[in-house]
Design a protein around this motif. Structure first.
Motif: not given
Length: 301
Positions: A71-72, A74-76, A78-79
């Protein structure tokens, strides 16, 4: 008497106990604790170190879970992608400076970019090497300009001669570097023609010979490199000037001076051999040789 002594002893013990309870001095451990709490380093550790340790421990426990790590990431990603794809970082076109239309087209084909593209995805050094590998490019410089323009500034090689190789005609620059193939000699009649192995390596001398042969005008056809050590000047009518390996320009200037004085190349000769500077030699064509022999026989009679 005994009762008085007992009462005196009991009062003395009570006084000692009361004195002990009221003693304001701290104990040894309390004293050490108070000194520790007054230490600046220890108080800073309590204010910052302990919270950091707790946060780090909690974070480590959370990250240790595979689902949380995924999850981390993926968020990285995306940002990161959102930041890279911001409009101010997008490149939408290619501009080539210092090149003609044909070279600009070649450069556009070799860079192989699909616009729009984020400037973060551009490998400028790799693109520079790709553009520099084009034969007609001497050097290249790339930069992203305001307005989303990828600018390619090149120094284009300028052809100075036509080199006849085994696989056809080729344009070369002043260093002998290959630029582009040439379909026909008539396409660049303004450039000198050089032929033979090692011709490109002696290009400077070839250009000097062409400059010296300027009085010959259109009769000058080209230069042939012989044995990778000397030149033959080829003229109209398949006439040749055989030059030495040393002092070729001076030898050609002597021949041109003789031609201007005696119309040397207007005569029925096939070659002027200047390889021996002390004894220049004329080679006659077969008809002229036959006529010379007949004249010699007549004079002999």
């Amino acid at each position: 008497m005994r009762s008085v002594r007992r009462r005196a002893a009991a009062a003395s013990v009570a006084n000692r106990r009361e004195t002990t309870r009221r003693d304001p001095a701290p104990s040894r451990w309390r004293y050490r604790y108070n000194r520790l709490m007054l230490s600046p380093g220890f108080t800073r550790f309590l204010r910052t170190g302990v919270p950091l340790i707790l946060v780090s421990a909690i974070s480590a426990i959370w990250v240790s879970q595979p689902a949380n790590r995924e999850l981390l990431m993926e968020k990285y990603a995306e940002v990161r992608d959102d930041f890279r794809n911001r409009p101010e970082f997008m490149v939408g076109s290619l501009a080539v400076k210092g090149a003609d239309a044909d070279l600009a087209r070649q450069i556009g084909e070799v860079v192989q970019l699909e616009f729009p593209i984020s400037s973060f995805e551009l490998d400028l050094e790799g693109l520079r090497e790709t553009v520099s590998a084009v034969n007609a490019v001497e050097s290249a410089r790339l930069q992203v300009r305001s307005g989303g323009i990828l600018e390619v500034e090149v120094v284009q090689r300028e052809p100075v001669a036509v080199w006849r190789a085994q696989d056809g005609l080729k344009l070369v620059d002043d260093t002998g570097a290959f630029i582009a193939p040439l379909e026909a000699r008539a396409d660049r009649p303004d450039l000198p023609l050089i032929v033979g192995d090692g011709a490109r390596d002696a290009l400077d001398e070839a250009l000097a010979l062409y400059a010296a042969a300027r009085p010959l005008g259109e009769d000058m056809r080209g230069l042939v490199r012989m044995g990778e050590r000397r030149w033959d000047v080829v003229l109209a009518g398949d006439q040749r000037v055989l030059l030495p390996s040393d002092g070729a320009v001076q030898a050609l200037e002597r021949v041109i001076a003789l031609h201007e004085a005696k119309d040397l190349f207007g005569r029925d000769i096939s070659a002027v051999d200047m390889r021996n500077a002390e004894r220049p030699t004329l080679r006659l064509n077969p008809p002229a040789m036959a006529a010379l022999r007949r004249t010699s026989e007549t004079d002999g009679d």
